[in-house]
Design a protein around this motif. Structure first.
Motif, PDB file in Angstrom:
ATOM      1  N   VAL A   1      69.063  -9.954  35.366  1.00  0.00           N
ATOM      2  CA  VAL A   1      69.938 -10.270  34.230  1.00  0.00           C
ATOM      3  C   VAL A   1      71.253  -9.482  34.328  1.00  0.00           C
ATOM      4  O   VAL A   1      72.323  -9.979  33.947  1.00  0.00           O
TER       5      VAL A   1
ATOM      6  N   HIS B   1      71.428 -15.258  31.415  1.00  0.00           N
ATOM      7  CA  HIS B   1      70.052 -15.527  31.863  1.00  0.00           C
ATOM      8  C   HIS B   1      69.895 -16.757  32.746  1.00  0.00           C
ATOM      9  O   HIS B   1      68.908 -16.867  33.453  1.00  0.00           O
TER      10      HIS B   1
ATOM     11  N   LYS C   1      73.972  -7.140  27.127  1.00  0.00           N
ATOM     12  CA  LYS C   1      73.947  -8.537  26.689  1.00  0.00           C
ATOM     13  C   LYS C   1      74.307  -8.659  25.201  1.00  0.00           C
ATOM     14  O   LYS C   1      75.260  -9.352  24.856  1.00  0.00           O
TER      15      LYS C   1
ATOM     16  N   GLU D   1      69.938  -5.650  28.932  1.00  0.00           N
ATOM     17  CA  GLU D   1      69.795  -6.418  27.685  1.00  0.00           C
ATOM     18  C   GLU D   1      70.664  -5.810  26.577  1.00  0.00           C
ATOM     19  O   GLU D   1      71.094  -6.510  25.658  1.00  0.00           O
TER      20      GLU D   1
ATOM     21  N   ASP E   1      63.895  -5.534  23.749  1.00  0.00           N
ATOM     22  CA  ASP E   1      64.081  -6.980  23.842  1.00  0.00           C
ATOM     23  C   ASP E   1      62.750  -7.737  23.901  1.00  0.00           C
ATOM     24  O   ASP E   1      62.316  -8.348  22.919  1.00  0.00           O
TER      25      ASP E   1
ATOM     26  N   HIS F   1      63.256  -8.554  35.940  1.00  0.00           N
ATOM     27  CA  HIS F   1      64.033  -9.310  34.947  1.00  0.00           C
ATOM     28  C   HIS F   1      65.350  -8.600  34.593  1.00  0.00           C
ATOM     29  O   HIS F   1      66.428  -9.195  34.651  1.00  0.00           O
TER      30      HIS F   1
HETATM   31 ZN   LIG Z   1      66.086 -11.093  29.067  1.00  0.00          ZN
END
Ligand SMILES: [Zn+2]
Ligand SMILES: NC(=O)c1ccc[n+]([C@@H]2O[C@H](COP(=O)([O-])OP(=O)(O)OC[C@H]3O[C@@H](n4cnc5c(N)ncnc54)[C@H](O)[C@@H]3O)[C@@H](O)[C@H]2O)c1
Length: 402
Positions: free
Chosen positions: A301, A281, A219, A216, A168, A297
């Motif tokens: 997330v 986010h 995501k 991620e 990412d 992070h």
């Molecule tokens: Zn991110």
């Protein structure tokens, strides 16, 4: 002067206005490689990448290394030195690799940025010189941002060294740094010259930096690719157990989805309001800051995605069974999807995390646009989020996790 498109005059000819419209297109192209042992003396990839434009010159490179890697694998400094020494005819390493502290603090404030700019100046680097950044997303963001400012942008080769950086942070077109206690308040769009993902670098990661990047992948899978979500469900335990083959596939599929989005969305530099890659986010960024970076992070997330998935269920976008699948798979892959900060209230008794929504709205220019899953593998955008439903989603997530 080109293309006069309008001439307007007010009565009496006092406010004549001539408009010249300028229009041009610049196309960007950068390769993203997946490899092993990038600094092995016999691996030609990095040298070939540096020389990919065949400009017939000796290239100048300045190398930055994340201290997290060096602490875990001190020999990497010598490996980098030996790699370039063996190619001295093609590449001049202007200094020994510079080791800089990694982690979120690397991109808090201007100190690191100024040092990198200073060094680029001291080494008399030009716009054709290379800055090679080897590290996690934070080091890549900070070094990339600094390099984008000097001479209005040097060539940057990113060698991401965490799961999150490889799938990412390291592969896109953005660089960000934190200011005013806000994530990525300052930053620039600056596509790299190239990206090289070396899976071997991941072997020294701490558990939280191995699992963090898995968020991620959830995501993009949840909003773009149901088959990838199935892969994540099936491989959750292997991923948690540190299985490298499963992780290589996760990173490659996630990175390709991410790059496809940049290429095909029609909005690579985010001029519009839709931010599909920011699913989960608004809360994630806020939790990172609220936790004083206790949550990295990826971990923050993960909580943000779990929360927005609960919200999506409560607002009828996904079913109860789908929500259970999502939360089960995230938990099984080692992600912590609950944090008590979700319940923290401010002086006025309001949930502190909601400030993340306000910041996101402000960033978008006043009109909120939040991406949510609409069944698994598809997305939708909503322009409002109901605070009572967010509160209920927090209760639901807490209940699931307890
Ligand atoms: Zn991110
Ligand atoms: N620019 C973008 O488009 C973009 C996208 C997503 C995330 N990000 C940013 O990326 C950052 C998060 O990146 P991250 O998850 O890589 O965390 P990170 O960069 O903060 O690194 C986490 C830790 O891992 C260490 N580390 C790095 N590589 C290592 C290795 N190979 N072995 C051992 N330790 C190693 C670092 O020193 C640090 O302590 C956030 O600031 C986030 O905002 C940027």
């Amino acid at each position: 002067m080109r293309n006069i498109i309008m001439k307007s005059e007010r009565k009496g000819n006092r406010f004549a206005c001539y408009i010249y419209k300028e229009r041009f297109a610049v196309s960007y192209e950068y390769p993203v490689f997946f490899t092993h042992a990038v600094f092995d003396k016999s691996n030609q990839l990095l040298a070939t990448v540096i020389d990919r434009k065949k400009e017939g010159r000796r290239h100048r490179v300045l190398v930055y290394l994340d201290k997290g890697i060096v602490d875990a694998r001190p020999r990497i400094v010598d490996e980098v030195n030996r790699y370039f020494a063996a190619r001295a005819g093609l590449v001049e390493m202007v200094r020994r690799p510079i080791v800089i502290p990694g982690g979120e603090h690397a991109k808090n404030g201007w100190e690191g940025v100024k040092k990198v700019m200073q060094m680029i100046g001291d080494c008399r680097m030009c716009r054709q010189s290379f800055v090679i950044a080897i590290g996690g997303g934070s080091v890549l963001d900070m070094v990339g941002f600094a390099a984008s400012l000097v001479h209005r942008g040097l060539r940057v080769i990113r060698i991401p060294s965490t799961v999150l950086a490889q799938n990412d942070a390291g592969i896109g077109v953005k660089n960000g740094m934190n200011e005013r206690r806000q994530k990525n308040f300052v930053g620039a769009f600056a596509p790299p010259f190239a990206v090289i993902n070396d899976f071997d670098l991941l072997r020294t990661l701490k558990v939280e930096d191995w699992t963090g990047g898995i968020s991620e992948a959830f995501k993009v899978a949840l909003i773009k690719d149901a088959a990838f979500f199935t892969f994540l469900c099936r491989n959750a335990r292997r991923l948690k157990a540190g299985n490298m083959k499963a992780m290589e596939e996760l990173i490659t599929r996630c990175a390709v989805l991410h790059l496809d989005h940049i290429r095909r969305s029609g909005d690579p530099f985010e001029m519009g309001s839709a931010r599909p890659l920011d699913f989960g986010h608004w809360a994630g960024h806020r939790l990172e800051m609220m936790s004083g970076n206790r949550l990295g992070h990826g971990q923050a997330v993960a909580v943000g995605i779990a929360l927005d998935s609960c919200y999506a269920m409560l607002t009828g976008l996904i079913s109860k069974a789908e929500l259970k699948k999502i939360l089960d798979a995230m938990a099984a892959s080692g992600l912590k999807i609950w944090d008590q900060l979700l319940e923290k209230k401010d002086r006025n008794g309001r949930l502190s995390v909601l400030e993340g929504l306000a910041q996101f709205r402000e960033h978008l220019g006043g009109r909120l646009c939040v991406t949510l899953p609409k069944s698994i593998g598809r997305k939708c955008e909503v322009n409002e989020m109901d605070e009572d439903a967010i509160l209920e989603a927090i209760g639901l997530l807490k209940h699931y996790c307890s």
